[in-house]
Design an enzyme around this catalytic site. Structure first.
Site, mmCIF file in Angstrom:
data_model
loop_
_atom_site.group_PDB
_atom_site.id
_atom_site.type_symbol
_atom_site.label_atom_id
_atom_site.label_comp_id
_atom_site.label_asym_id
_atom_site.label_seq_id
_atom_site.Cartn_x
_atom_site.Cartn_y
_atom_site.Cartn_z
ATOM 1 N N MET A 54 0.852 -1.190 0.000
ATOM 2 C CA MET A 54 0.000 0.000 0.000
ATOM 3 C C MET A 54 0.884 1.236 0.000
ATOM 4 O O MET A 54 1.661 1.443 0.934
ATOM 5 C CB MET A 54 -0.901 -0.002 1.244
ATOM 6 C CG MET A 54 -1.704 -1.267 1.420
ATOM 7 S SD MET A 54 -2.358 -1.444 3.111
ATOM 8 C CE MET A 54 -3.499 -0.068 3.168
ATOM 9 N N ILE B 16 0.464 -4.994 8.396
ATOM 10 C CA ILE B 16 1.884 -4.823 8.729
ATOM 11 C C ILE B 16 2.267 -3.352 8.622
ATOM 12 O O ILE B 16 2.056 -2.717 7.584
ATOM 13 C CB ILE B 16 2.777 -5.653 7.791
ATOM 14 C CG1 ILE B 16 2.390 -7.139 7.875
ATOM 15 C CG2 ILE B 16 4.250 -5.478 8.144
ATOM 16 C CD1 ILE B 16 3.062 -7.998 6.836
ATOM 17 N N GLY C 247 0.733 4.197 4.581
ATOM 18 C CA GLY C 247 1.462 3.266 3.726
ATOM 19 C C GLY C 247 2.035 2.050 4.430
ATOM 20 O O GLY C 247 2.677 2.170 5.458
ATOM 21 N N SER C 248 1.827 0.865 3.898
ATOM 22 C CA SER C 248 2.381 -0.357 4.464
ATOM 23 C C SER C 248 2.026 -1.531 3.563
ATOM 24 O O SER C 248 1.987 -1.383 2.350
ATOM 25 C CB SER C 248 1.877 -0.577 5.886
ATOM 26 O OG SER C 248 2.620 -1.604 6.488
ATOM 27 N N ARG C 249 1.715 -2.704 4.175
ATOM 28 C CA ARG C 249 1.333 -3.859 3.371
ATOM 29 C C ARG C 249 0.426 -4.777 4.169
ATOM 30 O O ARG C 249 0.354 -4.712 5.398
ATOM 31 C CB ARG C 249 2.552 -4.617 2.865
ATOM 32 C CG ARG C 249 3.321 -5.328 3.937
ATOM 33 C CD ARG C 249 4.576 -5.980 3.381
ATOM 34 N NE ARG C 249 4.447 -7.422 3.259
ATOM 35 C CZ ARG C 249 5.467 -8.213 2.947
ATOM 36 N NH1 ARG C 249 6.643 -7.695 2.685
ATOM 37 N NH2 ARG C 249 5.300 -9.513 2.876
#
Length: 219
Positions: free
Chosen positions: A99, A157, A187-189
Site C-alpha cells: 500500500m 503490517i 502506507g504499508s502492506r
C-alpha cells in the site's frame, strides 16, 4: 466518498499548523508578494494530500463464500508458497499487497466467517518490502474461519512510515466479507495466507481494489 474517522484529529491538527504558518509568513513579510502566495499554495497541496489519504470511497461489492477478496488497495508484490509459522505452522500460499501513501488505507475482511484467532505484535518499522517486515514489524494477525471450516489468515503490517495500525475485530466476532476491519496510517502492506489448493486469481504487479478484487477462489 466520505472521510475516515481515523483522520479527523490529524486533519484538524494539520489545518491549524498550516493556518499558523501562513499567518506568520504574512506577518513577517507584510510587503512580500510571491513568498506568501507560494506558501499558501504549498499549504493547500499538503492539506489536500492529507485529506485524500483518509478518503473512504463508495464501492459496489459482491459477496461469495468461496472467493477471497483483497483486504486493501495496493499492488500485488508477492505470490509464493511459504511455511506460515505463527498459526498454521505449515505450508500456505502467501499473497502480499503493498500500500503506497496514495492508496485508500481502509482494510476490509477478505471473506465471511468467525474470527478464530487474533493477536497484536509490537515490533520494528522496517520498510514494507523488506523480507523480514512480515515477521519483525509491528503487525496484527487475524484468522477467519468460514462456514465450511476453511481458515484464511491475513496480517496488517506497519512500515517505515506507517506507525499506527487500527483494528475493529476480536476473537469470536462474526464478520461479513468486504466490511471494514481496520485502518493502517501512511502506507504499508497486508499479507494473506490461503490454502495451497486455492486458485489464485491475480498476478504479480496487479493493482487491487480493496473489498472488490478477487485474490483467490477456494476449492
Amino acid at each position: 466518498m466520505k472521510l475516515h474517522r481515523e483522520g479527523y484529529t490529524i486533519m484538524a491538527i494539520t489545518a491549524i499548523i498550516l493556518i499558523i504558518i501562513n499567518l506568520g509568513i504574512n506577518y513577517l513579510l507584510p510587503d512580500g508578494y510571491w513568498i506568501p502566495r507560494l506558501v499558501l499554495i504549498g499549504s493547500i497541496i499538503v492539506f489536500f494530500l492529507v485529506v485524500q489519504f483518509f478518503r473512504v470511497p463508495t464501492r459496489v461489492v459482491h459477496k461469495s463464500d468461496r472467493e477471497i477478496v483483497a483486504p486493501c488497495d495496493g499492488k500485488v508484490v508477492v505470490i509464493e508458497e511459504v511455511v506460515e509459522t505463527e498459526y498454521f505452522k505449515g505450508p500456505r500460499r502467501q499473497i502480499s499487497i503493498f500500500m503506497s501513501p496514495l492508496n485508500v488505507h481502509v482494510n476490509w475482511n477478505p471473506i465471511s466467517g468467525v474470527i478464530q484467532y487474533f493477536k497484536y505484535h509490537p515490533g520494528l518499522y522496517l520498510v514494507a518490502w523488506h523480507p523480514k517486515s512480515s515477521t519483525d514489524n509491528e503487525r496484527t494477525t487475524v484468522v477467519i474461519r468460514t462456514i465450511e471450516g476453511v481458515e484464511v489468515l491475513f496480517r496488517q503490517i506497519a512500515g517505515a512510515a506507517a506507525r499506527r495500525i487500527r483494528w475493529y475485530v476480536k476473537e469470536g466476532d462474526k464478520v461479513e466479507q468486504s466490511t471494514e476491519m481496520g485502518f493502517i496510517k501512511f502506507g504499508s502492506r497486508v499479507d494473506i495466507f490461503v490454502p495451497l489448493d486455492a486458485e489464485i486469481k491475480v498476478n504479480l504487479q496487479d493493482k487491487t481494489v480493496g473489498s472488490v478484487t478477487v485474490l483467490a477462489q477456494l476449492k
